[in-house]
Scaffold this active site. Structure first.
Site, PDB file in Angstrom:
ATOM      1  N   GLU A 193     -18.408  81.306 -49.758  1.00 46.06           N
ATOM      2  CA  GLU A 193     -19.574  82.265 -49.250  1.00 46.06           C
ATOM      3  C   GLU A 193     -21.100  81.330 -49.355  1.00 46.06           C
ATOM      4  OE1 GLU A 193     -21.580  86.775 -49.550  1.00 46.06           O
ATOM      5  OE2 GLU A 193     -20.172  86.049 -50.955  1.00 46.06           O
ATOM      6  N   TYR A 226     -51.539  84.704 -49.481  1.00 48.07           N
ATOM      7  CA  TYR A 226     -50.025  85.085 -49.282  1.00 48.07           C
ATOM      8  C   TYR A 226     -49.461  83.746 -48.628  1.00 48.07           C
ATOM      9  CZ  TYR A 226     -52.303  86.994 -45.228  1.00 48.07           C
ATOM     10  OH  TYR A 226     -53.358  87.186 -44.066  1.00 48.07           O
ATOM     11  N   ILE A 243     -27.873  88.967 -55.268  1.00 48.70           N
ATOM     12  CA  ILE A 243     -29.058  89.315 -55.127  1.00 48.70           C
ATOM     13  C   ILE A 243     -29.830  89.732 -56.256  1.00 48.70           C
ATOM     14  CG2 ILE A 243     -28.842  89.385 -52.752  1.00 48.70           C
ATOM     15  CD1 ILE A 243     -28.738  92.525 -53.196  1.00 48.70           C
ATOM     16  N   GLU A 244     -29.403  90.410 -57.420  1.00 49.06           N
ATOM     17  CA  GLU A 244     -29.870  90.748 -58.687  1.00 49.06           C
ATOM     18  C   GLU A 244     -30.526  89.635 -59.390  1.00 49.06           C
ATOM     19  OE1 GLU A 244     -26.621  93.988 -57.891  1.00 49.06           O
ATOM     20  OE2 GLU A 244     -26.757  91.662 -57.564  1.00 49.06           O
ATOM     21  N   LYS A 269     -29.914  91.118 -48.855  1.00 50.74           N
ATOM     22  CA  LYS A 269     -29.083  90.194 -48.102  1.00 50.74           C
ATOM     23  C   LYS A 269     -28.724  90.671 -46.900  1.00 50.74           C
ATOM     24  CE  LYS A 269     -24.849  87.818 -48.903  1.00 50.74           C
ATOM     25  NZ  LYS A 269     -23.669  87.632 -50.289  1.00 50.74           N
TER      26      LYS A 269
END
Length: 124
Positions: A23, A56, A75-76, A103
């Site tokens: 992955e 930004y 993702i954490e 994700k």
């Protein structure tokens, strides 16, 4: 009472992320959304100068650099790494940071929407 907030929504970054090595082999799109809160009116509200603002363009560049150079399984973890770097870059400028990492295409059959993790931190 006035509240001041700068939002950046759904900035797409291609990252190496995933539980399996397979992955993580190909970069995948994640969406990063960010809200920055200010205790006081940002100086740029009065001066109209970029130099008095949170730029930004620089912020999304930082997000892209950090996300692409820190492969993560989850993702954490990516959210925590991003939050720490953003907090350091904006030290003394913001009072709170809300961050969401999504994700965009998780490899789960029939899951039609992104999976997200959010984290918020009050900044002293």
């Amino acid at each position: 009472m006035l509240l001041y907030r700068l939002d950046i929504a759904d900035f797409r970054v291609w990252v190496s992320i995933g539980v399996s090595e397979q992955e993580r082999h190909y970069p995948q799109p994640v969406l990063v959304s960010l809200s920055l809160f200010f205790k006081e009116e940002p100086k740029a509200c009065s001066t109209d100068k970029v130099s008095d603002s949170v730029c930004y363009a620089e912020l999304v560049s930082l997000i892209e650099e950090v996300a692409t150079n820190n492969p993560c399984a989850l993702i954490e973890r990516l959210a925590k790494v991003l939050l720490e770097k953003i907090e350091k870059a904006l030290a003394g400028q913001v009072s709170r940071i809300d961050l969401r990492v999504s994700k965009e295409r998780p490899p789960i059959p029939d899951l039609l929407s992104p999976v997200s993790f959010s984290i918020s931190r009050e900044v002293p």
